[in-house]
Design a protein around this motif. Structure first.
Motif, PDB file in Angstrom:
ATOM      1  N   SER A  45       0.834  -1.205   0.000  1.00 47.30           N
ATOM      2  CA  SER A  45       0.000   0.000   0.000  1.00 47.30           C
ATOM      3  C   SER A  45       0.865   1.249   0.000  1.00 47.30           C
ATOM      4  O   SER A  45       2.081   1.186   0.183  1.00 47.30           O
ATOM      5  CB  SER A  45      -0.904   0.013   1.237  1.00 47.30           C
ATOM      6  OG  SER A  45      -0.139   0.329   2.391  1.00 47.30           O
ATOM      7  N   GLU A  46       0.195   2.392  -0.141  1.00 43.91           N
ATOM      8  CA  GLU A  46       0.912   3.662  -0.127  1.00 43.91           C
ATOM      9  C   GLU A  46       1.509   3.960   1.251  1.00 43.91           C
ATOM     10  O   GLU A  46       2.378   4.822   1.379  1.00 43.91           O
ATOM     11  CB  GLU A  46      -0.019   4.810  -0.536  1.00 43.91           C
ATOM     12  CG  GLU A  46      -1.175   5.056   0.423  1.00 43.91           C
ATOM     13  CD  GLU A  46      -2.164   6.095  -0.091  1.00 43.91           C
ATOM     14  OE1 GLU A  46      -2.694   6.847   0.749  1.00 43.91           O
ATOM     15  OE2 GLU A  46      -2.409   6.155  -1.315  1.00 43.91           O
ATOM     16  N   TYR A  47       1.067   3.245   2.265  1.00 44.35           N
ATOM     17  CA  TYR A  47       1.605   3.446   3.611  1.00 44.35           C
ATOM     18  C   TYR A  47       2.866   2.617   3.878  1.00 44.35           C
ATOM     19  O   TYR A  47       3.526   2.812   4.884  1.00 44.35           O
ATOM     20  CB  TYR A  47       0.546   3.095   4.659  1.00 44.35           C
ATOM     21  CG  TYR A  47      -0.651   4.037   4.622  1.00 44.35           C
ATOM     22  CD1 TYR A  47      -0.604   5.275   5.237  1.00 44.35           C
ATOM     23  CD2 TYR A  47      -1.814   3.672   3.947  1.00 44.35           C
ATOM     24  CE1 TYR A  47      -1.691   6.134   5.194  1.00 44.35           C
ATOM     25  CE2 TYR A  47      -2.914   4.521   3.908  1.00 44.35           C
ATOM     26  CZ  TYR A  47      -2.841   5.754   4.529  1.00 44.35           C
ATOM     27  OH  TYR A  47      -3.922   6.605   4.483  1.00 44.35           O
ATOM     28  N   GLU A  48       3.168   1.666   3.000  1.00 45.05           N
ATOM     29  CA  GLU A  48       4.330   0.783   3.186  1.00 45.05           C
ATOM     30  C   GLU A  48       5.448   1.218   2.243  1.00 45.05           C
ATOM     31  O   GLU A  48       5.239   1.361   1.043  1.00 45.05           O
ATOM     32  CB  GLU A  48       3.933  -0.670   2.898  1.00 45.05           C
ATOM     33  CG  GLU A  48       2.844  -1.186   3.842  1.00 45.05           C
ATOM     34  CD  GLU A  48       2.365  -2.576   3.452  1.00 45.05           C
ATOM     35  OE1 GLU A  48       2.674  -3.537   4.176  1.00 45.05           O
ATOM     36  OE2 GLU A  48       1.690  -2.685   2.410  1.00 45.05           O
ATOM     37  N   TYR A  49       6.660   1.358   2.768  1.00 46.54           N
ATOM     38  CA  TYR A  49       7.734   1.926   1.960  1.00 46.54           C
ATOM     39  C   TYR A  49       9.088   1.515   2.525  1.00 46.54           C
ATOM     40  O   TYR A  49       9.190   0.975   3.631  1.00 46.54           O
ATOM     41  CB  TYR A  49       7.639   3.447   1.963  1.00 46.54           C
ATOM     42  CG  TYR A  49       8.114   4.063   3.261  1.00 46.54           C
ATOM     43  CD1 TYR A  49       9.415   4.538   3.384  1.00 46.54           C
ATOM     44  CD2 TYR A  49       7.279   4.108   4.381  1.00 46.54           C
ATOM     45  CE1 TYR A  49       9.876   5.076   4.582  1.00 46.54           C
ATOM     46  CE2 TYR A  49       7.729   4.644   5.577  1.00 46.54           C
ATOM     47  CZ  TYR A  49       9.025   5.121   5.677  1.00 46.54           C
ATOM     48  OH  TYR A  49       9.485   5.639   6.860  1.00 46.54           O
ATOM     49  N   PHE A  50      10.116   1.785   1.746  1.00 43.27           N
ATOM     50  CA  PHE A  50      11.485   1.742   2.260  1.00 43.27           C
ATOM     51  C   PHE A  50      12.264   2.887   1.619  1.00 43.27           C
ATOM     52  O   PHE A  50      11.939   3.349   0.534  1.00 43.27           O
ATOM     53  CB  PHE A  50      12.151   0.378   1.993  1.00 43.27           C
ATOM     54  CG  PHE A  50      12.193  -0.004   0.543  1.00 43.27           C
ATOM     55  CD1 PHE A  50      13.252   0.356  -0.271  1.00 43.27           C
ATOM     56  CD2 PHE A  50      11.149  -0.755  -0.020  1.00 43.27           C
ATOM     57  CE1 PHE A  50      13.296  -0.012  -1.609  1.00 43.27           C
ATOM     58  CE2 PHE A  50      11.194  -1.121  -1.347  1.00 43.27           C
ATOM     59  CZ  PHE A  50      12.260  -0.755  -2.157  1.00 43.27           C
TER      60      PHE A  50
END
Length: 519
Positions: free
Chosen positions: A465-470
């Motif tokens: 999702s747009e809330y998960e990132y690195f």
């Protein structure tokens, strides 16, 4: 008793002589309308001024006009003035009149000559009707005496200043004595010479100005009359809004940004014609491109409602007026600016290197702001570009600040704001990324320019999702060559970035770990 033919001829001659004396000269009728009649001088009880020289006659006429006399009676020695035509030439021809008398004649509505003569004396009675009542006449005379004492103005700049001072004071009528060369230059169109003065032009929109001019042997006179319903307070309010002429593009952009950040719904700027040719579409387009490249304007522009502008061309400059409603408040704008200042104060220290400052801003933005099209997702058709988080456009820093998300444009704007506040040299770039419209930044580190795309530095795995990132920092302080693999831009508008950053940069993340934002 029969009348002989000789007697008839004699009577006819006498009758013609009588008619000749009764008619006024053409010059006597020229300047002010008057009626002339023959009357007997006998039995006149009013004071009669005895005249024995032309100089005495002129002086007496001047004195009577200055006093506003309604009737003047003269007994003139015929050795001085032989007939009424000669009397007319002595006073009514401008070469013989004094300055004040000549000016006062413009306020005479009507006058009559009554006259008669003997072999030695010419009797003349002048009856005068004035345009102004006696109290006002006294004021007119007093003003003319002040003008008479004025020095003759010798330069156009002096005339200009004197005129503008009187105009700004909203004086209804004012007169200047000017040198012959100045009179020759401005006797018919002085006000036209003021079209390069913004204050004059703005006030002249609401003031009707008429000019009259008169020439004297040693000088000329310029007289101006104002017709307006403006009060002095209203005139002062108009003048207070007039801005100096802007002479550079940077100055113009800075002033537009200032007025926009102040949430002004209408403002006018006076711009030198050499700065922008508003009749040239390309020059206007370049001006807007330069404005949208400034995040301080770009951010707010996405919240304009019914914005438009117009311009009026004057001599040497253009009056450019912008009209715009806002979907955000001045308080929103001030809060964004204060938030930028506070974040930098809390997170950027003076001893940090340029790279450390850049890294702190980049990592903060990667961590804090997700990529999103907002409440309704990406729109299409006529609605495209109107995506919002709450009431804030996702193309602006406001969406990041108040909603925690936005698109590349908002992120490039926010990075610019933070970096500039931190004392770094930074630019906003618009171009393409993978063929689509895109925005990122250039920042100078230790004297060298680099590209930085904090939008693409926030990495995502497929199906996250747009809330998960690195934090991948794949587009962190890159040179032109590296960026051109998937970015393109008009290189003529931006400085060169000759290489990727060569210094040591700590690892940003463990690629195996996905960091989740709080939704």
């Amino acid at each position: 008793m029969k009348t002989t033919m000789k007697q008839k001829i004699m009577y006819m001659i006498l009758f013609l002589c009588f008619l000749t004396l009764a008619l006024p000269s053409e010059k006597a009728l020229a300047s002010v309308r008057k009626d002339v009649r023959i009357v007997a001088s006998k039995g006149q009880k009013k004071k009669v001024v005895k005249i024995s020289s032309k100089k005495q006659l002129v002086k007496s006429l001047d004195e009577h006009l200055i006093k506003g006399a309604k009737e003047i009676r003269f007994q003139i020695d015929k050795k001085v003035i032989s007939n009424v035509d000669s009397f007319d030439k002595v006073f009514w021809e401008k070469g013989n009149r004094s300055f004040i008398a000549s000016e006062l004649l413009s306020h005479v509505k009507h006058y009559n000559y009554d006259y008669n003569s003997t072999k030695k004396v010419l009797f003349v009675k002048i009856t005068i009707t004035y345009k102004a009542p006696h109290k006002e006449w006294i004021k007119i005379v007093a003003n003319l005496k002040k003008v008479e004492k004025q020095p003759v103005i010798e330069s156009s700049e002096e005339v200009r200043k004197a005129f503008l001072d009187n105009l700004y004071a909203l004086d209804k009528k004012f007169i200047f004595k000017v040198s012959k060369p100045i009179y020759k230059e401005f006797n018919s169109d002085f006000v036209d010479s003021l079209e390069d003065e913004p204050k004059y032009n703005d006030l002249a929109e609401k003031v009707w100005i008429t000019q009259s001019s008169r020439e004297y042997p040693k000088f000329g006179v310029l007289e101006f009359n104002l017709d307006t319903k403006l009060t002095k307070r209203q005139a002062d309010a108009i003048l207070a809004k007039v801005t100096p002429i802007i002479h550079s593009k940077d100055e113009l952009l800075k002033e537009i940004v200032k007025r926009t950040e102040n949430a002004e719904e209408e403002f006018s700027l006076n711009v030198a014609s050499s700065v922008v040719n508003f009749d040239d579409e390309k020059e206007k387009e370049d001006m807007w491109d330069s404005l949208y490249a400034l995040p301080e304007f770009n951010d707010i522009s996405h919240h304009f409602d019914n914005a438009y502008y117009r311009w009026i061309s004057y001599k040497g400059y253009v009056k450019w007026t912008k009209f715009q409603k806002y979907e955000i408040t001045k308080e929103d704008i001030e809060y964004l600016k204060k938030s930028i200042t506070k974040w930098v104060a809390d997170n950027i220290r003076p001893e940090m290197t340029d790279e450390e400052k850049v890294r702190a801003i980049n990592d903060f933005m990667v961590r804090e702001y997700r990529y999103t099209y907002g409440d309704r997702g990406e729109l299409s058709g006529d609605e495209k570009g109107k995506e919002k988080l709450g009431k804030y456009s996702v193309y602006s820093s406001f969406a990041l600040l108040f909603g925690g998300g936005g698109v590349c444009n908002s992120k490039a704007n926010m990075f610019y704001r933070l970096a500039k506040e931190a004392g770094l040299e930074v630019l906003y770039i618009s171009g393409t990324g993978n063929g689509g419209s895109h925005a990122w930044n250039m920042v100078k580190v230790d004297g060298t320019w680099y590209h930085l795309d904090n939008t693409w530095n926030r990495g995502h795995y497929e199906d996250t999702s747009e809330y998960e990132y690195f934090n991948n920092r794949d587009y962190y302080l890159k040179g032109d060559e590296s960026m051109r693999k998937d970015h393109s831009w008009d290189a003529s508008k931006y400085p060169a970035a000759p290489m990727d950053y060569q210094g040591d940069v700590p690892i940003a993340y463990n690629e195996e770990d996905i960091i989740k934002n709080a939704a």
